[in-house]
Design a protein around this motif. Structure first.
Motif, PDB file in Angstrom:
ATOM      1  N   GLN A 245       0.837  -1.195   0.000  1.00  9.18           N
ATOM      2  CA  GLN A 245       0.000   0.000   0.000  1.00  9.18           C
ATOM      3  C   GLN A 245       0.866   1.237   0.000  1.00  9.18           C
ATOM      4  OE1 GLN A 245      -2.787   0.066   3.202  1.00  9.18           O
ATOM      5  NE2 GLN A 245      -4.400  -0.777   1.901  1.00  9.18           N
ATOM      6  N   VAL A 246       0.353   2.312  -0.598  1.00 10.01           N
ATOM      7  CA  VAL A 246       1.059   3.581  -0.576  1.00 10.01           C
ATOM      8  C   VAL A 246       0.925   4.168   0.828  1.00 10.01           C
ATOM      9  CG1 VAL A 246       1.188   5.896  -1.555  1.00 10.01           C
ATOM     10  CG2 VAL A 246       0.574   3.939  -3.004  1.00 10.01           C
ATOM     11  N   ALA A 247       2.071   4.427   1.459  1.00  7.76           N
ATOM     12  CA  ALA A 247       2.038   4.985   2.810  1.00  7.76           C
ATOM     13  C   ALA A 247       2.121   6.511   2.761  1.00  7.76           C
ATOM     14  CB  ALA A 247       3.186   4.437   3.643  1.00  7.76           C
ATOM     15  N   GLY A 248       2.781   7.038   1.725  1.00  8.87           N
ATOM     16  CA  GLY A 248       2.892   8.480   1.619  1.00  8.87           C
ATOM     17  C   GLY A 248       3.468   8.838   0.275  1.00  8.87           C
ATOM     18  N   VAL A 249       3.260  10.072  -0.143  1.00 11.24           N
ATOM     19  CA  VAL A 249       3.708  10.495  -1.456  1.00 11.24           C
ATOM     20  C   VAL A 249       4.572  11.737  -1.324  1.00 11.24           C
ATOM     21  CG1 VAL A 249       2.956  11.337  -3.686  1.00 11.24           C
ATOM     22  CG2 VAL A 249       1.676   9.527  -2.551  1.00 11.24           C
ATOM     23  N   ALA A 275      -2.201   8.228  -1.027  1.00  7.45           N
ATOM     24  CA  ALA A 275      -1.884   7.360   0.099  1.00  7.45           C
ATOM     25  C   ALA A 275      -3.041   6.390   0.315  1.00  7.45           C
ATOM     26  CB  ALA A 275      -1.656   8.210   1.352  1.00  7.45           C
ATOM     27  N   GLY A 276      -2.692   5.143   0.623  1.00  7.34           N
ATOM     28  CA  GLY A 276      -3.716   4.129   0.853  1.00  7.34           C
ATOM     29  C   GLY A 276      -4.035   3.288  -0.368  1.00  7.34           C
ATOM     30  N   GLU A 277      -3.602   3.739  -1.535  1.00  5.14           N
ATOM     31  CA  GLU A 277      -3.871   2.965  -2.752  1.00  5.14           C
ATOM     32  C   GLU A 277      -3.046   1.683  -2.779  1.00  5.14           C
ATOM     33  OE1 GLU A 277      -3.980   4.386  -7.030  1.00  5.14           O
ATOM     34  OE2 GLU A 277      -4.238   6.287  -5.968  1.00  5.14           O
ATOM     35  N   ALA A 278      -3.618   0.653  -3.363  1.00  3.51           N
ATOM     36  CA  ALA A 278      -2.882  -0.606  -3.495  1.00  3.51           C
ATOM     37  C   ALA A 278      -1.972  -0.533  -4.720  1.00  3.51           C
ATOM     38  CB  ALA A 278      -3.849  -1.772  -3.628  1.00  3.51           C
ATOM     39  N   VAL A 279      -0.732  -0.922  -4.549  1.00  2.00           N
ATOM     40  CA  VAL A 279       0.221  -0.929  -5.660  1.00  2.00           C
ATOM     41  C   VAL A 279       1.014  -2.237  -5.616  1.00  2.00           C
ATOM     42  CG1 VAL A 279       0.539   1.562  -5.948  1.00  2.00           C
ATOM     43  CG2 VAL A 279       1.869   0.319  -4.223  1.00  2.00           C
ATOM     44  N   THR A 280       1.732  -2.496  -6.674  1.00  2.00           N
ATOM     45  CA  THR A 280       2.602  -3.671  -6.694  1.00  2.00           C
ATOM     46  C   THR A 280       4.038  -3.196  -6.794  1.00  2.00           C
ATOM     47  OG1 THR A 280       0.893  -4.914  -7.833  1.00  2.00           O
ATOM     48  CG2 THR A 280       3.095  -5.862  -7.832  1.00  2.00           C
ATOM     49  N   LEU A 281       4.852  -3.683  -5.887  1.00  2.00           N
ATOM     50  CA  LEU A 281       6.270  -3.365  -5.896  1.00  2.00           C
ATOM     51  C   LEU A 281       6.986  -4.480  -6.644  1.00  2.00           C
ATOM     52  CD1 LEU A 281       8.525  -1.526  -4.605  1.00  2.00           C
ATOM     53  CD2 LEU A 281       8.622  -3.220  -2.779  1.00  2.00           C
ATOM     54  N   THR A 345      16.469   1.910  -5.415  1.00  2.00           N
ATOM     55  CA  THR A 345      16.586   2.599  -6.701  1.00  2.00           C
ATOM     56  C   THR A 345      16.320   1.659  -7.863  1.00  2.00           C
ATOM     57  OG1 THR A 345      18.937   2.214  -6.547  1.00  2.00           O
ATOM     58  CG2 THR A 345      18.166   4.411  -5.979  1.00  2.00           C
ATOM     59  N   PHE A 346      16.314   0.370  -7.572  1.00  2.00           N
ATOM     60  CA  PHE A 346      16.049  -0.605  -8.640  1.00  2.00           C
ATOM     61  C   PHE A 346      14.646  -1.179  -8.556  1.00  2.00           C
ATOM     62  CE2 PHE A 346      20.558  -0.295  -8.760  1.00  2.00           C
ATOM     63  CZ  PHE A 346      20.864  -0.467 -10.098  1.00  2.00           C
ATOM     64  N   CYS A 347      13.849  -0.584  -7.652  1.00  2.82           N
ATOM     65  CA  CYS A 347      12.494  -1.094  -7.508  1.00  2.82           C
ATOM     66  C   CYS A 347      11.576  -0.450  -8.526  1.00  2.82           C
ATOM     67  CB  CYS A 347      11.979  -0.822  -6.093  1.00  2.82           C
ATOM     68  SG  CYS A 347      12.708  -1.936  -4.893  1.00  2.82           S
ATOM     69  N   HIS A 348      10.589  -1.214  -8.940  1.00  4.03           N
ATOM     70  CA  HIS A 348       9.568  -0.724  -9.858  1.00  4.03           C
ATOM     71  C   HIS A 348       8.258  -0.677  -9.100  1.00  4.03           C
ATOM     72  CE1 HIS A 348      12.243  -1.682 -13.324  1.00  4.03           C
ATOM     73  NE2 HIS A 348      12.689  -2.596 -12.461  1.00  4.03           N
ATOM     74  N   LEU A 349       7.403   0.272  -9.489  1.00 12.14           N
ATOM     75  CA  LEU A 349       6.114   0.369  -8.827  1.00 12.14           C
ATOM     76  C   LEU A 349       5.024   0.363  -9.893  1.00 12.14           C
ATOM     77  CD1 LEU A 349       5.596   0.461  -5.833  1.00 12.14           C
ATOM     78  CD2 LEU A 349       5.318   2.940  -5.989  1.00 12.14           C
ATOM     79  N   GLU A 355      -0.019  -0.785 -14.830  1.00  9.13           N
ATOM     80  CA  GLU A 355       0.815   0.198 -15.511  1.00  9.13           C
ATOM     81  C   GLU A 355       1.967   0.632 -14.592  1.00  9.13           C
ATOM     82  OE1 GLU A 355       0.201   4.789 -16.846  1.00  9.13           O
ATOM     83  OE2 GLU A 355      -1.545   3.591 -16.311  1.00  9.13           O
ATOM     84  N   ALA A 356       3.153   0.783 -15.147  1.00 11.81           N
ATOM     85  CA  ALA A 356       4.308   1.160 -14.331  1.00 11.81           C
ATOM     86  C   ALA A 356       4.337   2.668 -14.107  1.00 11.81           C
ATOM     87  CB  ALA A 356       5.590   0.721 -15.021  1.00 11.81           C
ATOM     88  N   LEU A 357       4.801   3.074 -12.917  1.00 10.41           N
ATOM     89  CA  LEU A 357       5.010   4.500 -12.656  1.00 10.41           C
ATOM     90  C   LEU A 357       6.379   4.878 -13.188  1.00 10.41           C
ATOM     91  CD1 LEU A 357       3.508   4.397  -9.121  1.00 10.41           C
ATOM     92  CD2 LEU A 357       2.666   5.853 -10.964  1.00 10.41           C
ATOM     93  N   GLN A 358       6.473   6.046 -13.818  1.00 10.44           N
ATOM     94  CA  GLN A 358       7.729   6.459 -14.436  1.00 10.44           C
ATOM     95  C   GLN A 358       8.795   6.706 -13.380  1.00 10.44           C
ATOM     96  OE1 GLN A 358       8.609   6.671 -17.731  1.00 10.44           O
ATOM     97  NE2 GLN A 358       6.727   5.480 -17.786  1.00 10.44           N
ATOM     98  N   PRO A 359      10.004   6.187 -13.598  1.00  7.99           N
ATOM     99  CA  PRO A 359      11.075   6.453 -12.638  1.00  7.99           C
ATOM    100  C   PRO A 359      11.486   7.925 -12.693  1.00  7.99           C
ATOM    101  CG  PRO A 359      11.902   5.262 -14.538  1.00  7.99           C
ATOM    102  CD  PRO A 359      10.426   5.363 -14.721  1.00  7.99           C
ATOM    103  N   GLN A 360      12.086   8.389 -11.625  1.00  8.77           N
ATOM    104  CA  GLN A 360      12.665   9.727 -11.634  1.00  8.77           C
ATOM    105  C   GLN A 360      13.794   9.744 -12.647  1.00  8.77           C
ATOM    106  OE1 GLN A 360      11.600  12.361 -10.298  1.00  8.77           O
ATOM    107  NE2 GLN A 360       9.994  11.354  -9.096  1.00  8.77           N
TER     108      GLN A 360
END
Ligand SMILES: Nc1ncnc2c1ncn2[C@@H]1O[C@H](COP(=O)(O)OP(=O)(O)O)[C@@H](O)[C@H]1O
Ligand SMILES: [Mg+2]
Lengths: 376, 323
Positions: A245-249, A275-281, A345-349, A355-360
């Protein structure tokens, strides 16, 4: 030499829609690999390009011309089949010459082409043999030779190596790569083997259920998978996925809560994530390390020694199983408890939709895992 | 020379037998045990009648009294009475029937082979209702010959037959044709009916061979732009040749023994008489069991000879390479 352009190409067999509108731009001289699980429509797409199947809707251009209605022979292509498709009653020479005999080539011209291809593939000594007197690898060379003599603008390969044993597969793979370098012809290559895809391709097209999931260079696909499917498909062993889960943004990172209590700051653009949304790491086995104060605790279920490295299958509770790849010999036994550290730094979300979130910018780079910056 | 003798002295068979393990021996025994019943049945239903027929061909047996006969040697085949040659081998009717049979076999099997290939190629293509078509096409083959021959007899009837009627209406002929009685058309008519009846059999055998062919080579030929006619002659035909030869041998053997079709269509007409019809006429109509048996024996010898020749020729070609 020709480019191949697909515009919203669709294919329906009876009522079953197999290809759902594919858009693809293959450049002149490019080596493109279609990869995807069995039954996803790779062969169908290749056969549509070859003209062995009719295109239900959409347009296909080869070398700038629309070829939807053109018979295969007029498309300037040559195809290598998975089953070799050699004429069983003809010798190697005739197998290669048969397709040329009507193409208005003179006898001497045909002879020159066949011998040239045979020399290139080192099958000159086999020209008088029948296919059944050849080994699998030799048959595959003849099949490739038959494609070469046609001097095509585009080579099409449908899983050409899947009937060969491992050693021969590597060898023939290298030869195909060399053929591409030598001829500079456009090549479209179908495989379900991601190692073949990674090693051969200029660009990989990942297909799933008749749709393109992602197109990119092998490393783009490996480092920046666009979605869960590509992330799971490219890379072996498979990427680990952890539901969380997203704990904070933050402005440049997303804080996720890990099972077992820890949190991890993943450097991706939040892009509207709440925050609170379900995501996959997602994290690859190479980017998980065993460390004394890791973020996750688990029990080693199985150890696989591979020599240069080893795999640990770790049960992190609630049926969550993570794969860890560490160099050298294993230092843990099955049954022992370990603590795991994720290289953030090698984790994907991935969003719930996959859909993947764009890396910084510059965050995920192909360097060694940055373990010191991981947060417990 | 000496080396050959020396080689001949080596007791090869005994050495081979000595090397046979008890397992091999018990296997051989089991094999004999398994084929013994069929051998016995074959001897009873094929061997015994054949032997009896051959024996009768050397006698003057009569159908009225089969128990009273005398051995007369080769007189049924060839005999010289007062400088005049008599016997089967001098009978122009016999040689006529031999020629009719051979002509019938060559023409009908050739036509059936070509048509069978055409039909098989059509049935092998994918089209809706293919399964039904395959069943329908077998109907002529499934009807007993006597029934279909009668049917054709009516259709070919010179006054009431539907075929003459249609041809007249279309203006193709000016007067009805007596198809089965006219010496010019009789044998052709027999061939036509036989083709109608047996092409499905040929087609089915060839279709089975076609379905064994790998599909990918046809796609390879398409990609290479090879003309379909060329693909047929250079790829399909060589690949189905072994099956085709078997089918042709089957059909030819059948055609050489032809009886029911010709007998029902044209009875004992000399224009169409086959070897089998001739033998039946001698045996039943003229009650000459000796002469009839001699004819039957000759049929057996002719067919046996042709089989040996065909198989020998076939083996040479089959040995070349089917695939
Ligand atoms: N000729 C056909 N008729 C009907 N369905 C087909 C035909 N060819 C392929 N398909 C279907 O299309 C899908 C994709 O097949 P294919 O392209 O062969 O997959 P892949 O090569 O990726 O394993 C499969 O579900 C298959 O059943
Ligand atoms: Mg496939």
């Amino acid at each position: 030499m020709a480019d191949v352009i697909l515009k919203n190409v669709q294919k329906t067999f009876g009522r079953a829609k197999v290809i759902h509108g594919v858009d693809l731009d293959i450049r002149d001289g490019e080596f493109v690999v279609f990869v995807g699980p069995s039954g996803c429509g790779k062969s169908t797409l290749l056969r549509l390009i070859a003209g062995l199947e009719d295109i239900t809707a959409g347009d296909l251009f080869i070398g700038g011309d629309r070829v939807n209605e053109l018979v295969p022979a007029k498309r300037g292509i040559a195809m290598v089949f998975q089953s070799y498709a050699l004429y069983p009653h003809m010798n190697v020479y005739d197998n290669m010459a048969f397709g040329l005999e009507l193409a208005k080539s003179s006898k001497a011209e045909i002879d020159r082409k066949v011998r040239e291809a045979a020399r290139l593939l080192q099958i000159e000594a086999l020209l008088d043999r029948k296919p059944r007197q050849l080994s699998g690898g030799q048959r595959q060379r003849v099949a490739i030779g038959r494609a070469i003599v046609r001097d095509p603008k585009v080579f099409l390969f449908d899983e050409p190596l899947s009937n060969l044993d491992a050693a021969l597969r590597v060898q023939t793979r290298i030869e195909i790569a060399k053929l591409h370098t030598d001829t500079r012809a456009t090549m479209i290559y179908v495989t379900h083997d991601q190692v073949e895809a990674m090693t051969l391709a200029d660009r990989i097209v990942v297909l799933n259920a008749g749709r393109i999931e992602q197109v990119g260079t092998p490393l783009e696909l490996y480092h920046r998978p666009a979605n869960l499917f590509v992330a799971g498909f490219i890379g072996s062993p498979q990427m680990n996925f952890i539901e969380c889960q997203v704990a904070g943004v933050g402005p440049a990172e997303v804080l996720v809560s890990l099972p077992g209590g820890g949190t991890l700051a993943v450097p991706v653009q939040p892009d509207g994530l709440q925050a609170g949304e379900a995501v996959t790491l997602g994290v690859r086995p190479d980017h998980v390390r065993i460390s004394p104060e890791g973020a996750l605790n688990g029990r080693v279920e199985l150890v696989e020694e591979l020599g240069e490295n080893h795999l640990l299958y770790v049960d992190a509770g609630q049926g969550r199983r993570l794969t860890v790849r560490e160099p050298g010999d294993a230092r843990h036994e099955a049954g022992s408890t370990v603590s795991l550290d994720l290289a953030r730094t090698f984790c994907h979300l991935f969003r719930r939709t996959g859909e993947a979130l764009q890396p910084q910018a510059g965050a995920t780079s192909p360097t060694s895992p940055d373990l010191t910056s991981s947060v417990a | 020379m000496t080396s050959a003798v020396a080689q001949g002295d080596v007791p090869v068979p005994r050495r081979v037998r000595g090397r046979r393990s008890s397992l091999t021996r018990s296997r051989v025994r089991a094999a004999w045990l398994f084929i013994a019943p069929s051998l016995i049945i074959l001897a009873l239903i094929a061997g015994w009648p054949l032997a009896r027929t051959i024996w009768f061909s050397f006698t003057d047996a009569d159908l009225n009294n089969l128990s009273d006969y005398e051995f007369i040697g080769f007189e049924n085949y060839l005999a010289n009475y007062d400088g005049e040659w008599l016997g089967l081998l001098t009978d122009p009717d016999w040689w006529r029937s031999v020629w009719n049979t051979v002509w019938f076999t060559l023409v009908s099997v050739s036509i059936e082979t070509v048509l069978g290939i055409v039909v098989a190629l059509i049935l092998n293509a994918a089209f809706p209702g293919r399964g039904l078509m395959r069943a329908i096409i077998l109907i002529p083959w499934a009807i007993p010959t006597v029934v279909s021959a009668r049917m054709w007899n009516w259709m070919l009837h010179d006054q009431f037959g539907v075929i003459n009627d249609m041809l007249l209406r279309l203006g193709l002929i000016a007067a009805p044709i007596t198809w089965t009685a006219n010496p010019d058309t009789a044998l052709w008519t027999v061939v036509m009916v036989d083709v109608w009846k047996t092409t499905p059999f040929m087609a089915l055998l060839i279709l089975a061979a076609l379905q064994m062919l790998p599909g990918d080579i046809y796609e390879a030929a398409r990609v290479d732009g090879v003309h379909p006619v060329r693909v047929f002659f250079r790829v399909t035909l060589p690949l189905i040749r072994p099956a085709l030869i078997v089918a042709i041998v089957f059909r030819a053997l059948d055609a050489l023994r032809v009886f029911d079709l010709i007998y029902v269509l044209t009875a004992n007409s000399r224009d169409t008489m086959s070897m089998s019809v001739y033998a039946r006429q001698q045996l039943v109509d003229f009650q000459e069991v000796g002469l009839g048996s001699a004819a039957s024996t000759l049929i057996f010898l002719i067919i046996a000879l042709l089989v040996v020749i065909t198989l020998a020729a076939g083996r040479v070609r089959l040995g070349e390479d089917p695939r």
